[in-house]
Design a protein around this motif. Structure first.
Motif, PDB file in Angstrom:
ATOM      1  N   ASN A  87       0.851  -1.193   0.000  1.00  0.00           N
ATOM      2  CA  ASN A  87       0.000   0.000   0.000  1.00  0.00           C
ATOM      3  C   ASN A  87       0.885   1.241   0.000  1.00  0.00           C
ATOM      4  N   GLU A 118       1.511  -7.482   4.586  1.00  0.00           N
ATOM      5  CA  GLU A 118       1.298  -6.177   3.985  1.00  0.00           C
ATOM      6  C   GLU A 118       2.447  -5.223   4.315  1.00  0.00           C
ATOM      7  N   THR A 151       3.403  -1.057   3.966  1.00  0.00           N
ATOM      8  CA  THR A 151       2.795   0.250   3.712  1.00  0.00           C
ATOM      9  C   THR A 151       3.897   1.281   3.535  1.00  0.00           C
TER      10      THR A 151
END
Length: 101
Positions: A4, A77, A79
């Motif tokens: 992200n 994930e 970021t």
């Protein structure tokens, strides 16, 4: 791995694009592609970069910029928090990333 990019990091990328495009037409596009390639590499290599405070720092190969990101292994994930020029005043980064550095 999901990667992200925060809006603030997207703004950093755009600022870098504008900076280099003003220097030489086409250089901004080259910068953008270089950033995109480095961020895409996080899908495979997130977590191997040097820790700076609570962030990882990926030093770009083709431009004097670093990509700062945090990793959530449970969510698989990464970021991206910031894409900052290495020649920038270090206090900017401390303010920008708050308590993470």
């Amino acid at each position: 791995m999901i990667v992200n990019i925060l809006d603030a990091a997207s703004d950093d990328i755009y600022d870098g694009y504008c900076f280099y495009e003003k220097r030489q037409p086409g250089l901004g596009a080259y910068f953008y592609e270089a950033v995109k390639d480095e961020i895409t590499s996080l899908k495979s290599f997130a977590g191997i970069h040097l820790m700076v405070g609570q962030c990882h720092r990926l030093i770009m190969k083709r431009f004097p910029y670093s990509i700062y990101y945090v990793l959530d292994r449970a969510a698989d994930e990464a970021t991206v928090l910031a894409v900052v020029g290495d020649r920038r005043d270090p206090t900017y980064l401390t303010i920008r990333l708050g308590g993470l550095i």
